[in-house]
Design a protein around this motif. Sequence first.
Motif, PDB file in Angstrom:
ATOM      1  N   UNK A   1     -20.913 -38.049   6.075  1.00  0.00           N
ATOM      2  CA  UNK A   1     -20.728 -37.207   7.255  1.00  0.00           C
ATOM      3  C   UNK A   1     -21.518 -35.913   7.098  1.00  0.00           C
ATOM      4  N   UNK A   2     -21.812 -35.285   8.196  1.00  0.00           N
ATOM      5  CA  UNK A   2     -22.592 -34.054   8.174  1.00  0.00           C
ATOM      6  C   UNK A   2     -21.705 -32.879   7.775  1.00  0.00           C
ATOM      7  N   UNK A   3     -22.329 -31.845   7.233  1.00  0.00           N
ATOM      8  CA  UNK A   3     -21.628 -30.647   6.831  1.00  0.00           C
ATOM      9  C   UNK A   3     -21.756 -29.612   7.929  1.00  0.00           C
ATOM     10  N   UNK A   4     -20.653 -29.064   8.344  1.00  0.00           N
ATOM     11  CA  UNK A   4     -20.673 -27.954   9.288  1.00  0.00           C
ATOM     12  C   UNK A   4     -20.581 -26.672   8.485  1.00  0.00           C
ATOM     13  N   UNK A   5     -21.365 -25.665   8.826  1.00  0.00           N
ATOM     14  CA  UNK A   5     -21.366 -24.432   8.042  1.00  0.00           C
ATOM     15  C   UNK A   5     -20.023 -23.734   8.080  1.00  0.00           C
ATOM     16  N   UNK A   6     -19.208 -24.030   9.072  1.00  0.00           N
ATOM     17  CA  UNK A   6     -17.902 -23.390   9.168  1.00  0.00           C
ATOM     18  C   UNK A   6     -16.818 -24.172   8.435  1.00  0.00           C
ATOM     19  N   UNK A   7     -17.154 -25.294   7.828  1.00  0.00           N
ATOM     20  CA  UNK A   7     -16.183 -26.129   7.133  1.00  0.00           C
ATOM     21  C   UNK A   7     -15.901 -25.523   5.763  1.00  0.00           C
ATOM     22  N   UNK A   8     -14.868 -24.674   5.692  1.00  0.00           N
ATOM     23  CA  UNK A   8     -14.560 -23.929   4.478  1.00  0.00           C
ATOM     24  C   UNK A   8     -14.235 -24.869   3.323  1.00  0.00           C
ATOM     25  N   UNK A   9     -13.503 -25.932   3.593  1.00  0.00           N
ATOM     26  CA  UNK A   9     -13.168 -26.864   2.520  1.00  0.00           C
ATOM     27  C   UNK A   9     -14.422 -27.492   1.928  1.00  0.00           C
ATOM     28  N   UNK A  10     -15.394 -27.796   2.759  1.00  0.00           N
ATOM     29  CA  UNK A  10     -16.639 -28.371   2.265  1.00  0.00           C
ATOM     30  C   UNK A  10     -17.401 -27.350   1.425  1.00  0.00           C
ATOM     31  N   UNK A  11     -17.425 -26.100   1.870  1.00  0.00           N
ATOM     32  CA  UNK A  11     -18.100 -25.045   1.113  1.00  0.00           C
ATOM     33  C   UNK A  11     -17.447 -24.897  -0.249  1.00  0.00           C
ATOM     34  N   UNK A  12     -16.124 -24.832  -0.277  1.00  0.00           N
ATOM     35  CA  UNK A  12     -15.415 -24.680  -1.543  1.00  0.00           C
ATOM     36  C   UNK A  12     -15.605 -25.901  -2.439  1.00  0.00           C
ATOM     37  N   UNK A  13     -15.577 -27.080  -1.851  1.00  0.00           N
ATOM     38  CA  UNK A  13     -15.767 -28.303  -2.631  1.00  0.00           C
ATOM     39  C   UNK A  13     -17.155 -28.336  -3.261  1.00  0.00           C
ATOM     40  N   UNK A  14     -18.166 -27.932  -2.495  1.00  0.00           N
ATOM     41  CA  UNK A  14     -19.525 -27.882  -3.024  1.00  0.00           C
ATOM     42  C   UNK A  14     -19.608 -26.901  -4.182  1.00  0.00           C
ATOM     43  N   UNK A  15     -18.990 -25.734  -4.012  1.00  0.00           N
ATOM     44  CA  UNK A  15     -19.008 -24.715  -5.061  1.00  0.00           C
ATOM     45  C   UNK A  15     -18.330 -25.222  -6.329  1.00  0.00           C
ATOM     46  N   UNK A  16     -17.188 -25.842  -6.174  1.00  0.00           N
ATOM     47  CA  UNK A  16     -16.450 -26.346  -7.333  1.00  0.00           C
ATOM     48  C   UNK A  16     -17.208 -27.491  -8.001  1.00  0.00           C
ATOM     49  N   UNK A  17     -17.692 -28.418  -7.199  1.00  0.00           N
ATOM     50  CA  UNK A  17     -18.367 -29.604  -7.724  1.00  0.00           C
ATOM     51  C   UNK A  17     -19.640 -29.248  -8.482  1.00  0.00           C
ATOM     52  N   UNK A  18     -20.352 -28.233  -8.020  1.00  0.00           N
ATOM     53  CA  UNK A  18     -21.651 -27.918  -8.622  1.00  0.00           C
ATOM     54  C   UNK A  18     -21.643 -26.680  -9.509  1.00  0.00           C
ATOM     55  N   UNK A  19     -20.557 -25.897  -9.472  1.00  0.00           N
ATOM     56  CA  UNK A  19     -20.460 -24.721 -10.326  1.00  0.00           C
ATOM     57  C   UNK A  19     -21.165 -23.493  -9.798  1.00  0.00           C
ATOM     58  N   UNK A  20     -21.459 -23.456  -8.502  1.00  0.00           N
ATOM     59  CA  UNK A  20     -22.059 -22.259  -7.908  1.00  0.00           C
ATOM     60  C   UNK A  20     -20.965 -21.488  -7.183  1.00  0.00           C
ATOM     61  N   UNK A  21     -21.268 -20.275  -6.753  1.00  0.00           N
ATOM     62  CA  UNK A  21     -20.270 -19.469  -6.055  1.00  0.00           C
ATOM     63  C   UNK A  21     -20.094 -19.966  -4.622  1.00  0.00           C
ATOM     64  N   UNK A  22     -18.979 -19.596  -4.029  1.00  0.00           N
ATOM     65  CA  UNK A  22     -18.728 -19.942  -2.634  1.00  0.00           C
ATOM     66  C   UNK A  22     -19.778 -19.353  -1.711  1.00  0.00           C
ATOM     67  N   UNK A  23     -20.205 -18.121  -2.005  1.00  0.00           N
ATOM     68  CA  UNK A  23     -21.240 -17.490  -1.180  1.00  0.00           C
ATOM     69  C   UNK A  23     -22.563 -18.248  -1.284  1.00  0.00           C
ATOM     70  N   UNK A  24     -22.899 -18.686  -2.491  1.00  0.00           N
ATOM     71  CA  UNK A  24     -24.126 -19.461  -2.670  1.00  0.00           C
ATOM     72  C   UNK A  24     -24.034 -20.796  -1.941  1.00  0.00           C
ATOM     73  N   UNK A  25     -22.866 -21.432  -2.012  1.00  0.00           N
ATOM     74  CA  UNK A  25     -22.667 -22.702  -1.316  1.00  0.00           C
ATOM     75  C   UNK A  25     -22.819 -22.516   0.189  1.00  0.00           C
ATOM     76  N   UNK A  26     -22.233 -21.457   0.729  1.00  0.00           N
ATOM     77  CA  UNK A  26     -22.322 -21.199   2.160  1.00  0.00           C
ATOM     78  C   UNK A  26     -23.774 -20.929   2.563  1.00  0.00           C
ATOM     79  N   UNK A  27     -24.498 -20.177   1.724  1.00  0.00           N
ATOM     80  CA  UNK A  27     -25.893 -19.874   2.029  1.00  0.00           C
ATOM     81  C   UNK A  27     -26.736 -21.154   2.070  1.00  0.00           C
ATOM     82  N   UNK A  28     -26.511 -22.062   1.124  1.00  0.00           N
ATOM     83  CA  UNK A  28     -27.258 -23.324   1.114  1.00  0.00           C
ATOM     84  C   UNK A  28     -26.961 -24.148   2.355  1.00  0.00           C
ATOM     85  N   UNK A  29     -25.700 -24.220   2.729  1.00  0.00           N
ATOM     86  CA  UNK A  29     -25.321 -24.988   3.908  1.00  0.00           C
ATOM     87  C   UNK A  29     -25.927 -24.369   5.162  1.00  0.00           C
TER      88      UNK A  29
END
Length: 109
Positions: free
Chosen positions: A56-84
């Motif tokens: 499924x596609x990632x929506x930039x407003x999907x906070x759970x997806x941002x947090x999951x990306x950050x946790x899964x990859x070890x980057x910060x939430x802000x970095x995850x949001x910026x990438x998305x």
Amino acid sequence: MGDDREDKIRERAYQIWEREGRIHGDPERHWHRAEAEIDREAALPLTAGDALPETREVASSDVLTVEALAIRTGISGDQAQELIDRLGNDRAAIEQAARNLKGKQRLGE
């Protein structure tokens, strides 16, 4: 363009030129072909386990997806949001960029 990426492209273009018989006169074609190969390889998951199980596609407003990306990859939430925000809804590109970012952080860049 990053120096590392440009170096890889230059090396690959040279390899292509050598494979094609070292014929002069078409360096732009070699460069563009090398660039496409390097970019395609960078977009591939490192292993089958690195591939995203979801499609499924990632929506930039999907906070759970941002947090999951950050946790899964070890980057910060802000970095995850910026990438998305920057890469849109391409899950594979987002995941690869996050892993690359974490790798650079580990190397102290």
